[in-house]
Design a protein around this motif. Structure first.
Motif, PDB file in Angstrom:
ATOM      1  N   LEU A  28     -11.878  34.138  30.846  1.00  0.00           N
ATOM      2  CA  LEU A  28     -13.294  33.562  31.758  1.00  0.00           C
ATOM      3  C   LEU A  28     -14.476  34.404  31.591  1.00  0.00           C
ATOM      4  CD1 LEU A  28     -14.178  32.191  34.333  1.00  0.00           C
ATOM      5  CD2 LEU A  28     -12.824  33.395  35.293  1.00  0.00           C
ATOM      6  N   TRP A  29     -14.703  35.688  32.014  1.00  0.00           N
ATOM      7  CA  TRP A  29     -15.130  37.206  31.209  1.00  0.00           C
ATOM      8  C   TRP A  29     -15.874  36.686  30.273  1.00  0.00           C
ATOM      9  CZ3 TRP A  29     -14.689  41.348  28.143  1.00  0.00           C
ATOM     10  CH2 TRP A  29     -15.717  42.346  28.888  1.00  0.00           C
ATOM     11  N   GLN A  30     -15.414  36.215  29.260  1.00  0.00           N
ATOM     12  CA  GLN A  30     -15.385  36.564  27.800  1.00  0.00           C
ATOM     13  C   GLN A  30     -16.877  34.826  27.527  1.00  0.00           C
ATOM     14  OE1 GLN A  30     -12.758  38.498  25.032  1.00  0.00           O
ATOM     15  NE2 GLN A  30     -14.794  38.761  24.575  1.00  0.00           N
ATOM     16  N   SER A  31     -15.765  33.976  28.422  1.00  0.00           N
ATOM     17  CA  SER A  31     -16.589  32.566  27.897  1.00  0.00           C
ATOM     18  C   SER A  31     -18.423  32.299  28.362  1.00  0.00           C
ATOM     19  CB  SER A  31     -15.980  31.690  29.137  1.00  0.00           C
ATOM     20  OG  SER A  31     -16.883  31.970  30.761  1.00  0.00           O
ATOM     21  N   GLY A  32     -19.010  33.386  29.074  1.00  0.00           N
ATOM     22  CA  GLY A  32     -20.436  32.925  29.476  1.00  0.00           C
ATOM     23  C   GLY A  32     -20.687  32.674  30.721  1.00  0.00           C
ATOM     24  N   HIS A  33     -19.676  31.751  31.444  1.00  0.00           N
ATOM     25  CA  HIS A  33     -19.653  30.953  32.456  1.00  0.00           C
ATOM     26  C   HIS A  33     -20.633  31.550  33.647  1.00  0.00           C
ATOM     27  CE1 HIS A  33     -18.699  28.583  35.459  1.00  0.00           C
ATOM     28  NE2 HIS A  33     -18.124  27.973  35.223  1.00  0.00           N
ATOM     29  N   PRO A  34     -21.884  30.276  33.696  1.00  0.00           N
ATOM     30  CA  PRO A  34     -23.118  31.059  34.442  1.00  0.00           C
ATOM     31  C   PRO A  34     -22.259  31.850  35.533  1.00  0.00           C
ATOM     32  CG  PRO A  34     -23.028  29.022  34.258  1.00  0.00           C
ATOM     33  CD  PRO A  34     -21.904  29.615  33.631  1.00  0.00           C
ATOM     34  N   LEU A  35     -21.332  31.401  36.639  1.00  0.00           N
ATOM     35  CA  LEU A  35     -20.520  31.771  37.384  1.00  0.00           C
ATOM     36  C   LEU A  35     -19.130  32.227  37.060  1.00  0.00           C
ATOM     37  CD1 LEU A  35     -21.167  28.137  39.288  1.00  0.00           C
ATOM     38  CD2 LEU A  35     -22.902  30.738  39.695  1.00  0.00           C
ATOM     39  N   GLY A  36     -19.337  33.020  36.181  1.00  0.00           N
ATOM     40  CA  GLY A  36     -18.132  33.591  35.713  1.00  0.00           C
ATOM     41  C   GLY A  36     -17.466  34.951  37.016  1.00  0.00           C
ATOM     42  N   ASN A  37     -18.051  35.614  37.209  1.00  0.00           N
ATOM     43  CA  ASN A  37     -18.115  36.460  38.365  1.00  0.00           C
ATOM     44  C   ASN A  37     -17.275  36.355  39.427  1.00  0.00           C
ATOM     45  OD1 ASN A  37     -19.195  38.234  36.110  1.00  0.00           O
ATOM     46  ND2 ASN A  37     -20.571  39.397  37.511  1.00  0.00           N
ATOM     47  N   ARG A  38     -18.199  35.170  40.086  1.00  0.00           N
ATOM     48  CA  ARG A  38     -17.797  34.921  40.856  1.00  0.00           C
ATOM     49  C   ARG A  38     -16.551  33.646  41.252  1.00  0.00           C
ATOM     50  NH1 ARG A  38     -20.711  29.292  43.991  1.00  0.00           N
ATOM     51  NH2 ARG A  38     -19.637  28.824  43.039  1.00  0.00           N
ATOM     52  N   HIS A  39     -16.513  32.997  40.012  1.00  0.00           N
ATOM     53  CA  HIS A  39     -15.396  32.843  39.891  1.00  0.00           C
ATOM     54  C   HIS A  39     -13.689  33.467  39.239  1.00  0.00           C
ATOM     55  CE1 HIS A  39     -16.775  28.669  39.630  1.00  0.00           C
ATOM     56  NE2 HIS A  39     -16.757  28.607  38.812  1.00  0.00           N
ATOM     57  N   LEU A  40     -13.939  34.881  38.807  1.00  0.00           N
ATOM     58  CA  LEU A  40     -13.285  36.157  39.002  1.00  0.00           C
ATOM     59  C   LEU A  40     -12.637  36.765  40.548  1.00  0.00           C
ATOM     60  CD1 LEU A  40     -14.394  37.518  35.786  1.00  0.00           C
ATOM     61  CD2 LEU A  40     -12.239  37.190  36.111  1.00  0.00           C
ATOM     62  N   LEU A  41     -13.623  36.774  40.800  1.00  0.00           N
ATOM     63  CA  LEU A  41     -12.843  36.883  42.600  1.00  0.00           C
ATOM     64  C   LEU A  41     -12.627  35.979  42.992  1.00  0.00           C
ATOM     65  CD1 LEU A  41     -16.988  38.726  42.926  1.00  0.00           C
ATOM     66  CD2 LEU A  41     -14.599  40.052  42.616  1.00  0.00           C
ATOM     67  N   THR A  42     -12.489  34.945  43.162  1.00  0.00           N
ATOM     68  CA  THR A  42     -12.127  33.466  43.606  1.00  0.00           C
ATOM     69  C   THR A  42     -10.412  34.126  43.135  1.00  0.00           C
ATOM     70  OG1 THR A  42     -14.051  32.570  43.968  1.00  0.00           O
ATOM     71  CG2 THR A  42     -10.952  31.767  44.212  1.00  0.00           C
ATOM     72  N   LEU A  43     -10.537  34.089  41.558  1.00  0.00           N
ATOM     73  CA  LEU A  43      -9.144  33.814  41.360  1.00  0.00           C
ATOM     74  C   LEU A  43      -8.112  35.206  41.665  1.00  0.00           C
ATOM     75  CD1 LEU A  43      -7.186  32.884  38.995  1.00  0.00           C
ATOM     76  CD2 LEU A  43      -8.374  34.810  37.093  1.00  0.00           C
ATOM     77  N   ALA A  44      -8.995  36.381  41.846  1.00  0.00           N
ATOM     78  CA  ALA A  44      -8.201  37.087  41.930  1.00  0.00           C
ATOM     79  C   ALA A  44      -7.945  37.494  43.036  1.00  0.00           C
ATOM     80  CB  ALA A  44      -9.594  38.479  42.100  1.00  0.00           C
ATOM     81  N   GLN A  45      -8.376  36.816  44.227  1.00  0.00           N
ATOM     82  CA  GLN A  45      -8.444  36.655  45.985  1.00  0.00           C
ATOM     83  C   GLN A  45      -6.476  36.653  46.217  1.00  0.00           C
ATOM     84  OE1 GLN A  45      -9.994  33.401  47.762  1.00  0.00           O
ATOM     85  NE2 GLN A  45     -12.186  34.549  47.929  1.00  0.00           N
ATOM     86  N   PRO A  91     -19.695  44.587  32.450  1.00  0.00           N
ATOM     87  CA  PRO A  91     -20.903  43.508  31.394  1.00  0.00           C
ATOM     88  C   PRO A  91     -19.946  42.578  30.728  1.00  0.00           C
ATOM     89  CG  PRO A  91     -21.727  45.586  31.462  1.00  0.00           C
ATOM     90  CD  PRO A  91     -20.524  45.850  32.448  1.00  0.00           C
ATOM     91  N   THR A  92     -20.484  41.483  30.929  1.00  0.00           N
ATOM     92  CA  THR A  92     -19.808  40.421  29.997  1.00  0.00           C
ATOM     93  C   THR A  92     -20.292  40.866  27.975  1.00  0.00           C
ATOM     94  OG1 THR A  92     -19.945  38.879  31.711  1.00  0.00           O
ATOM     95  CG2 THR A  92     -19.344  37.969  29.816  1.00  0.00           C
ATOM     96  N   GLN A  93     -18.980  40.552  27.678  1.00  0.00           N
ATOM     97  CA  GLN A  93     -19.108  40.391  26.020  1.00  0.00           C
ATOM     98  C   GLN A  93     -18.637  38.897  25.655  1.00  0.00           C
ATOM     99  OE1 GLN A  93     -19.423  43.086  23.351  1.00  0.00           O
ATOM    100  NE2 GLN A  93     -20.007  41.255  22.804  1.00  0.00           N
ATOM    101  N   VAL A  94     -19.523  38.336  25.402  1.00  0.00           N
ATOM    102  CA  VAL A  94     -19.632  37.181  25.263  1.00  0.00           C
ATOM    103  C   VAL A  94     -18.892  36.753  24.136  1.00  0.00           C
ATOM    104  CG1 VAL A  94     -20.801  33.845  25.102  1.00  0.00           C
ATOM    105  CG2 VAL A  94     -21.381  35.726  26.485  1.00  0.00           C
ATOM    106  N   ILE A  95     -17.951  35.768  23.780  1.00  0.00           N
ATOM    107  CA  ILE A  95     -17.514  35.555  22.640  1.00  0.00           C
ATOM    108  C   ILE A  95     -17.460  34.946  21.179  1.00  0.00           C
ATOM    109  CG2 ILE A  95     -15.418  33.540  21.695  1.00  0.00           C
ATOM    110  CD1 ILE A  95     -13.778  33.940  23.999  1.00  0.00           C
ATOM    111  N   ALA A  96     -18.994  34.189  21.302  1.00  0.00           N
ATOM    112  CA  ALA A  96     -20.282  33.912  20.793  1.00  0.00           C
ATOM    113  C   ALA A  96     -20.349  35.338  19.867  1.00  0.00           C
ATOM    114  CB  ALA A  96     -21.151  32.608  20.886  1.00  0.00           C
TER     115      ALA A  96
END
Length: 213
Positions: free
Chosen positions: A90-107, A122-127
Motif C-alpha cells: 500500500l505504501w509503495q502503490s502511490g495511492h492518493p489516500l495511502g497514509n490514511r488507509h495505512l493508519l486504518t489498517l494499523a488500528q 516519504p513514499t517510494q512509488v513502485i513505478a
C-alpha cells in the motif's frame, strides 16, 4: 495425509499461477481470496517472493484505488508477517489516500507501531523505483505481472547500465527465464533490442539467446 498434501499443493500452485498470469486476464475482484490463499500456503514466507508480492499487490492497488479500502477490511485478519507485506504494498502503490488507509489498517494490527511509522515516511512509488539490486528487480517483476506493461521490464534493463556484476547476472537470468515463460516479456525484450545502448543490448541479446535455447 497424502491426499491432504496433494490438495494443499494444488491450492498453492493455483494461487501462484493466478498471480503469475494475472496480467493476461486481470480479475481484481479475486485479489483478497488470492492473497488469503498465498498467505495460507506460505508463498509470502519465502524471501524470494516478498518483493514480487509487494510489486504485484501495490500495482493492483494503484490500478484499482476505489477498491483498496474494502480489500484492506477483508484482509485485516492476515498474520503479522503478511500485514507488514500488505502495508508495504500500500505504501509503495502511490495511492492518493495511502497514509490514511495505512493508519486504518494499523488500528487493529499486531504490528500497529510498524505500520504507523511507515505512514510517516516519504513514499517510494513502485513505478519510480530504480532497479539497483535483485530485490528491486523482483519488485518490478511483480509490477509487470500485475500490468503486463513494458515499463517494469525496461526498468530491469536499466539495471544493466550500473555495471554491477551480481545484478547483471541476476537480471540476465531472470529475463531469460521469464522471456521463455511469457511471450509478452519476449516481445518487449525484442522490441527493446533496437532502443537500448550497446552495453545493455549485448546483455539483452545474451538473455534472449538463452531464452530461445
Amino acid at each position: 495425509l497424502a491426499l491432504a498434501a496433494t490438495a494443499s499443493l494444488r491450492a498453492e500452485i493455483s494461487a501462484q499461477a493466478w498471480l503469475e498470469t494475472y496480467y493476461l486476464n486481470p480479475q481484481p475482484a479475486e485479489l483478497p481470496r488470492a492473497i488469503e490463499n498465498l498467505s495460507r500456503d506460505g508463498y509470502f514466507a519465502r524471501a524470494e517472493n516478498t518483493a514480487v508480492a509487494i510489486g504485484f499487490i501495490g500495482t493492483v492497488f494503484a490500478r484499482n484505488p476505489d477498491r483498496v479500502e474494502g480489500w484492506l477490511g477483508q484482509l485485516a485478519h492476515l498474520p503479522a508477517r503478511d500485514q507488514r507485506l500488505l502495508a508495504a504494498a500500500l505504501w509503495q502503490s502511490g495511492h492518493p489516500l495511502g497514509n490514511r488507509h495505512l493508519l486504518t489498517l494499523a488500528q487493529h494490527s499486531p504490528v500497529r507501531a510498524e505500520i504507523e511509522r511507515l505512514a510517516t515516511l516519504p513514499t517510494q512509488v513502485i513505478a519510480e523505483t530504480p532497479v539497483q539490486s535483485p530485490s528491486s528487480m523482483r519488485l518490478q517483476w511483480g509490477a509487470f505481472l500485475a500490468s503486463g506493461e513494458q515499463r517494469p521490464i525496461v526498468a530491469i534493463l536499466d539495471g544493466f547500465g550500473l555495471n554491477d556484476a551480481r545484478l547483471t547476472s541476476a537480471a540476465r537470468m531472470a529475463l531469460a527465464q521469464n522471456a521463455a515463460a511469457h511471450p509478452r516479456v519476449m516481445e518487449i525484450c525484442r522490441d527493446q533490442l533496437s532502443r537500448q545502448p550497446d552495453d545493455v543490448r549485448s546483455e539483452l541479446r545474451a538473455a534472449l539467446n538463452q531464452a530461445e535455447r
